[in-house]
Scaffold this motif. Structure first.
Motif, PDB file in Angstrom:
ATOM      1  N   THR A   9       0.836  -1.201   0.000  1.00 15.37           N
ATOM      2  CA  THR A   9       0.000   0.000   0.000  1.00 15.37           C
ATOM      3  C   THR A   9       0.868   1.247   0.000  1.00 15.37           C
ATOM      4  OG1 THR A   9      -1.748  -1.162   1.204  1.00 15.37           O
ATOM      5  CG2 THR A   9      -1.818   1.239   1.240  1.00 15.37           C
ATOM      6  N   LYS A  12       2.466   1.612  -3.476  1.00 14.65           N
ATOM      7  CA  LYS A  12       1.482   2.097  -4.444  1.00 14.65           C
ATOM      8  C   LYS A  12       1.145   3.567  -4.202  1.00 14.65           C
ATOM      9  CE  LYS A  12      -0.743  -2.311  -5.447  1.00 14.65           C
ATOM     10  NZ  LYS A  12      -1.992  -3.080  -5.323  1.00 14.65           N
ATOM     11  N   ASP A  17      -1.025   5.954  -6.731  1.00 10.24           N
ATOM     12  CA  ASP A  17      -2.291   5.221  -6.812  1.00 10.24           C
ATOM     13  C   ASP A  17      -3.310   5.895  -5.877  1.00 10.24           C
ATOM     14  OD1 ASP A  17      -4.442   3.461  -6.348  1.00 10.24           O
ATOM     15  OD2 ASP A  17      -3.187   1.697  -6.650  1.00 10.24           O
ATOM     16  N   GLU A  19      -6.254   5.050  -4.726  1.00 11.28           N
ATOM     17  CA  GLU A  19      -6.830   4.197  -3.685  1.00 11.28           C
ATOM     18  C   GLU A  19      -5.836   3.982  -2.548  1.00 11.28           C
ATOM     19  OE1 GLU A  19      -8.488   0.580  -5.194  1.00 11.28           O
ATOM     20  OE2 GLU A  19      -9.643   1.633  -6.742  1.00 11.28           O
ATOM     21  N   ALA A  20      -4.574   3.830  -2.882  1.00  8.67           N
ATOM     22  CA  ALA A  20      -3.545   3.636  -1.863  1.00  8.67           C
ATOM     23  C   ALA A  20      -3.337   4.910  -1.053  1.00  8.67           C
ATOM     24  CB  ALA A  20      -2.234   3.187  -2.510  1.00  8.67           C
ATOM     25  N   ALA A  22      -5.597   7.165  -0.510  1.00  5.83           N
ATOM     26  CA  ALA A  22      -6.781   7.237   0.351  1.00  5.83           C
ATOM     27  C   ALA A  22      -6.655   6.288   1.541  1.00  5.83           C
ATOM     28  CB  ALA A  22      -8.041   6.919  -0.455  1.00  5.83           C
ATOM     29  N   ALA A  23      -6.074   5.111   1.320  1.00  3.76           N
ATOM     30  CA  ALA A  23      -5.883   4.155   2.415  1.00  3.76           C
ATOM     31  C   ALA A  23      -4.911   4.707   3.456  1.00  3.76           C
ATOM     32  CB  ALA A  23      -5.372   2.822   1.873  1.00  3.76           C
ATOM     33  N   SER A  26      -6.702   7.461   5.337  1.00  6.53           N
ATOM     34  CA  SER A  26      -7.684   6.855   6.236  1.00  6.53           C
ATOM     35  C   SER A  26      -7.000   6.256   7.461  1.00  6.53           C
ATOM     36  CB  SER A  26      -8.464   5.775   5.483  1.00  6.53           C
ATOM     37  OG  SER A  26      -9.337   5.105   6.344  1.00  6.53           O
TER      38      SER A  26
END
Length: 65
Positions: A9, A12, A17, A19-20, A22-23, A26
């Motif tokens: 993650t 990425k 990336d 989504e990464a 955002a992870a 988060s």
């Protein structure tokens, strides 16, 4: 934060990336909120500044060293 982010993650996220990224955001949301507190309220400007700096740092991070 009892668990670490998976290595993949982070890699990425450093490559851009969405989504990464955002992870990562988060995962650190509670930490960011805590450090954005002014008295008993969240200072949105400080919170946005921390998020911006975290994203900038992700893109500067290199794994080849």
């Amino acid at each position: 934060m009892s668990q670490l982010l998976p290595y993949e993650t982070i890699v990425k996220a450093s490559e851009g990336d969405p989504e990464a990224v955002a992870a990562v955001l988060s995962h650190y949301a509670g930490y960011i909120r805590y450090h954005s507190m002014m008295g008993s309220h969240i200072n949105v400007e400080v919170q946005e500044h921390i998020v911006q700096r975290l994203i900038e740092s992700l893109f500067k991070f290199r794994f080849d060293r």
